[in-house]
Motif scaffolding. Structure first.
Motif, PDB file in Angstrom:
ATOM      1  N   LEU A   1       1.030  -1.122  -0.132  1.00 55.13           N
ATOM      2  CA  LEU A   1       0.108  -0.014   0.066  1.00 55.13           C
ATOM      3  C   LEU A   1       0.781   1.210  -0.032  1.00 55.13           C
ATOM      4  O   LEU A   1       0.530   2.163  -0.634  1.00 55.13           O
ATOM      5  N   CYS A   2       1.812   1.104   0.840  1.00 57.36           N
ATOM      6  CA  CYS A   2       2.884   2.350   0.898  1.00 57.36           C
ATOM      7  C   CYS A   2       3.481   2.575  -0.455  1.00 57.36           C
ATOM      8  O   CYS A   2       3.807   3.760  -0.884  1.00 57.36           O
ATOM      9  N   VAL A   3       3.865   1.621  -1.096  1.00 55.03           N
ATOM     10  CA  VAL A   3       4.411   1.696  -2.452  1.00 55.03           C
ATOM     11  C   VAL A   3       3.249   2.296  -3.418  1.00 55.03           C
ATOM     12  O   VAL A   3       3.762   3.255  -4.111  1.00 55.03           O
ATOM     13  N   GLN A   4       2.078   1.939  -3.225  1.00 50.22           N
ATOM     14  CA  GLN A   4       1.255   2.389  -4.287  1.00 50.22           C
ATOM     15  C   GLN A   4       0.805   3.812  -4.201  1.00 50.22           C
ATOM     16  O   GLN A   4       0.629   4.691  -5.032  1.00 50.22           O
ATOM     17  N   LEU A   5       0.806   4.224  -2.793  1.00 53.35           N
ATOM     18  CA  LEU A   5       0.473   5.490  -2.218  1.00 53.35           C
ATOM     19  C   LEU A   5       1.946   6.721  -2.542  1.00 53.35           C
ATOM     20  O   LEU A   5       1.977   7.580  -2.393  1.00 53.35           O
ATOM     21  N   GLY A   6       2.960   5.993  -3.135  1.00 48.62           N
ATOM     22  CA  GLY A   6       4.307   6.448  -3.252  1.00 48.62           C
ATOM     23  C   GLY A   6       4.999   7.201  -2.126  1.00 48.62           C
ATOM     24  O   GLY A   6       5.862   8.120  -2.159  1.00 48.62           O
ATOM     25  N   LEU A   7       4.727   6.550  -0.892  1.00 45.10           N
ATOM     26  CA  LEU A   7       5.279   6.875   0.273  1.00 45.10           C
ATOM     27  C   LEU A   7       6.626   6.078   0.460  1.00 45.10           C
ATOM     28  O   LEU A   7       7.541   6.862   1.142  1.00 45.10           O
ATOM     29  N   ILE A   8       6.734   5.104  -0.125  1.00 47.64           N
ATOM     30  CA  ILE A   8       8.236   4.275  -0.205  1.00 47.64           C
ATOM     31  C   ILE A   8       8.583   4.005  -1.379  1.00 47.64           C
ATOM     32  O   ILE A   8       7.747   3.377  -2.525  1.00 47.64           O
ATOM     33  N   ASN A   9       9.884   4.235  -1.846  1.00 48.16           N
ATOM     34  CA  ASN A   9      10.404   3.766  -3.339  1.00 48.16           C
ATOM     35  C   ASN A   9      10.769   2.421  -2.991  1.00 48.16           C
ATOM     36  O   ASN A   9      11.517   2.005  -2.169  1.00 48.16           O
ATOM     37  N   GLU A  10      10.552   1.376  -4.242  1.00 50.46           N
ATOM     38  CA  GLU A  10      11.079   0.129  -4.147  1.00 50.46           C
ATOM     39  C   GLU A  10      12.350  -0.286  -4.175  1.00 50.46           C
ATOM     40  O   GLU A  10      12.781  -1.073  -4.073  1.00 50.46           O
ATOM     41  N   LYS A  11      13.048   0.881  -4.588  1.00 52.82           N
ATOM     42  CA  LYS A  11      14.753   0.782  -4.709  1.00 52.82           C
ATOM     43  C   LYS A  11      15.408   1.338  -3.576  1.00 52.82           C
ATOM     44  O   LYS A  11      16.584   1.509  -3.410  1.00 52.82           O
ATOM     45  N   SER A  12      14.459   1.814  -2.670  1.00 47.16           N
ATOM     46  CA  SER A  12      15.201   2.531  -1.169  1.00 47.16           C
ATOM     47  C   SER A  12      15.591   1.227  -0.303  1.00 47.16           C
ATOM     48  O   SER A  12      15.262   0.409  -0.593  1.00 47.16           O
ATOM     49  N   GLY A  13      16.206   1.780   0.659  1.00 42.97           N
ATOM     50  CA  GLY A  13      16.779   1.009   1.880  1.00 42.97           C
ATOM     51  C   GLY A  13      15.664   0.590   2.395  1.00 42.97           C
ATOM     52  O   GLY A  13      15.544  -0.561   3.154  1.00 42.97           O
ATOM     53  N   THR A  14      14.938   1.581   2.716  1.00 40.23           N
ATOM     54  CA  THR A  14      13.651   1.420   3.624  1.00 40.23           C
ATOM     55  C   THR A  14      12.749   0.093   3.123  1.00 40.23           C
ATOM     56  O   THR A  14      12.498  -0.797   3.988  1.00 40.23           O
ATOM     57  N   TYR A  15      12.562   0.321   1.739  1.00 41.86           N
ATOM     58  CA  TYR A  15      11.679  -0.873   1.370  1.00 41.86           C
ATOM     59  C   TYR A  15      12.503  -2.120   1.314  1.00 41.86           C
ATOM     60  O   TYR A  15      11.572  -3.165   1.773  1.00 41.86           O
ATOM     61  N   THR A  16      13.549  -2.137   1.130  1.00 40.43           N
ATOM     62  CA  THR A  16      14.372  -3.458   1.043  1.00 40.43           C
ATOM     63  C   THR A  16      14.330  -4.139   2.608  1.00 40.43           C
ATOM     64  O   THR A  16      14.355  -5.412   2.930  1.00 40.43           O
ATOM     65  N   ILE A  17      14.599  -3.318   3.632  1.00 37.48           N
ATOM     66  CA  ILE A  17      14.511  -3.700   5.150  1.00 37.48           C
ATOM     67  C   ILE A  17      12.983  -4.079   5.452  1.00 37.48           C
ATOM     68  O   ILE A  17      13.034  -5.168   5.948  1.00 37.48           O
ATOM     69  N   PHE A  18      11.899  -3.276   5.158  1.00 37.12           N
ATOM     70  CA  PHE A  18      10.708  -3.750   5.536  1.00 37.12           C
ATOM     71  C   PHE A  18      10.304  -5.135   4.606  1.00 37.12           C
ATOM     72  O   PHE A  18       9.623  -5.925   5.179  1.00 37.12           O
ATOM     73  N   TYR A  19      10.787  -5.133   3.347  1.00 41.98           N
ATOM     74  CA  TYR A  19      10.505  -6.495   2.643  1.00 41.98           C
ATOM     75  C   TYR A  19      11.057  -7.453   3.237  1.00 41.98           C
ATOM     76  O   TYR A  19      10.644  -8.747   3.562  1.00 41.98           O
ATOM     77  N   ALA A  20      12.324  -7.506   3.710  1.00 39.97           N
ATOM     78  CA  ALA A  20      12.747  -8.543   4.397  1.00 39.97           C
ATOM     79  C   ALA A  20      12.257  -9.040   5.720  1.00 39.97           C
ATOM     80  O   ALA A  20      12.111 -10.101   5.953  1.00 39.97           O
ATOM     81  N   ALA A  21      11.655  -7.917   6.570  1.00 37.06           N
ATOM     82  CA  ALA A  21      11.017  -8.007   7.509  1.00 37.06           C
ATOM     83  C   ALA A  21       9.679  -9.047   7.206  1.00 37.06           C
ATOM     84  O   ALA A  21       9.296  -9.943   7.997  1.00 37.06           O
TER      85      ALA A  21
END
Length: 457
Positions: free
Chosen positions: A130-150
């Motif tokens: 949802l955050c990606v769709q709303l533009g709040l998080i970029n899929e190429k960012s470290g934040t996304y990678t960490i949350f994705y791993a979690a």
């Protein structure tokens, strides 16, 4: 509730630890395999503080406690002396229950400890999408990678987690079992597949080995640990005490890891994929029928405690392909139950019944636990239960027809709505429509099926 007191009273009421062949728990129930169920007085059990109801199903004596069952189970295990004590007491004796009941019991005890991790990870994954769709998080960012791993690590390392819980159920070493699961995910082992993927070949001491990707798999590791439990018990029995520290793990790992990758693993992968394909094929080709049967019949399966036979299929779908079509149909059941509680609350005059209905509504909305309402209201009033079944069937048919899926294995409540968030935004909208249909149909029918002077039986 005094968990210790409740546990001790339950133990006395079911005939003491000498009458227990095996014990486990799921999300809401204490599940006991008793040597002699005939000596148990159901009334005494249900009168114990904290016990909502009992059920005899799948070869088990099931005591409904609710979401506090893990705390009661912990005290119950202390009172009995632990599963290890039961294994020693039952050593050499015939296992209690039929093969089918033992399978249900095993599935329940293996998956129950992992449900919070699976549900929490799935919801986090939905929120991340949802955050990606709303533009709040970029899929190429470290934040996304960490949350994705979690959110995804529980699925990637599922063989390790299942190895641990399977070992607890089958009586093997949990730590050696976890190593067996970990070996299947070891990077150098995975590299042997190269770019070929599943079906690539290598050899082990000149024996051909079909390589498979075991991350996110369910069946192979459970079969492997089941086999390992026999080897482990044999080694534990015949290896002298002064050599156990080295010999038992040495032989266990040297035998089981090659055996798993050569024989058990490929059979488990293909077997699991075949079962999932058959079920998914049936859903894809008979969507409305599947929606009616699962959406309408789920509460019946829950009442007998045998819904655990279907849960691994949903978990396997989520772990392997990232979505599942069965889970939304169980949501239809839960929201039909919510609708029924609303209908009863609006129609009935009895204050106890209205209060019980309202409590059930809040419980399901927040925690997805339907058993208190199921056993306290629906089972005792078949007309109201029929209203719920019809509501679940109608909503389930709509969800199936609209191809609604979830991205996580979760129980149906308002708090688990993020599981419907997919890249296809229409999925969430159709899910809300389907659940609203279940709720409205359940509420309307329950209103008409409930008499003004209805009492809480």
């Amino acid at each position: 509730m005094d968990y210790k007191k409740t546990a001790i009273e339950i133990l006395k009421a079911v005939g003491g630890k000498t009458n227990i062949a095996n014990m486990t728990h799921c999300a809401t129930r204490l599940r006991l395999n008793l040597k002699d169920e005939s000596i148990v007085d159901d009334t005494k059990v249900t009168d114990i503080d904290g016990v909502i109801n009992i059920a005899r199903a799948a070869g088990q004596y099931q005591i409904l406690i609710g979401i506090e069952v893990p705390k009661v189970y912990a005290e119950f295990e202390k009172a009995v002396g632990g599963n290890e004590t039961l294994e020693e007491a039952n050593d050499g004796s015939q296992k209690s229950g039929s093969i089918i009941s033992n399978i249900f019991s095993a599935i329940s005890s293996i998956f129950a400890p992992l449900l919070p991790a699976l549900a929490g990870s799935g919801i986090l994954r939905g929120i991340l999408i949802l955050c990606v769709q709303l533009g709040l998080i970029n899929e190429k960012s470290g934040t996304y990678t960490i949350f994705y791993a979690a959110s995804m690590s529980v699925f990637y390392f599922l063989p390790v987690l299942l190895a641990f819980t399977s070992a607890k159920r089958f009586g093997a070493s949990p730590y050696l079992s976890a190593i067996i699961g970990g070996a299947l995910l070891y990077p150098d082992f995975i590299k042997l597949m190269g770019t070929h993927g599943n079906g690539a070949m290598t050899t082990f001491m000149k024996i051909p080995v079909v390589l498979m990707s075991y991350n996110s798999t369910v069946v192979p590791i459970i079969l492997s640990i089941w086999v390992f439990s026999y080897l482990y018990k044999w080694l534990d029995k015949y290896v002298t005490e002064n050599l156990k520290l080295v010999i038992v793990p040495l032989i266990s790992l040297a035998v089981m890891i090659p055996l798993t990758v050569i024989v058990i693993g490929p059979l488990g992968v293909y077997g699991g994929e075949m079962i999932a394909r058959v079920v998914n094929w049936a859903i894809l080709h008979s969507r409305i029928l599947a929606g009616i049967l699962v959406g309408g019949g789920w509460s019946i399966l829950v009442s007998f405690g045998i819904h655990w036979a279907i849960n691994p299929i949903m978990i396997n779908n989520i772990a392997t392909v990232g979505y599942d079509y069965i889970c939304p149909l169980t949501f239809a059941c839960n929201f039909a139950v919510i609708g029924v509680t609303i209908g009863v609350w609006l129609k009935a005059k009895d204050s106890k019944l209205r209060s019980f209905s309202l409590t059930g509504l809040v419980t399901i909305v927040l925690s997805a636990i339907i058993e208190p309402t199921l056993f306290g209201l629906l089972v005792k009033n078949r007309k109201i239960w029929l209203a719920q079944i019809i509501g679940g069937a109608v909503g389930g048919a709509y969800l199936a027809l609209m191809h609604v899926a979830t991205n996580a294995f979760v129980f149906g409540s308002v708090t688990t709505f993020p599981a419907f968030i997919m890249k296809n935004q229409n999925n969430f909208i159709q899910a809300m429509i389907g659940l609203l249909i279940s709720l409205i149909v359940g509420a309307v029918l329950a209103y008409f099926f409930t008499s003004r002077d209805e009492k809480l039986a």
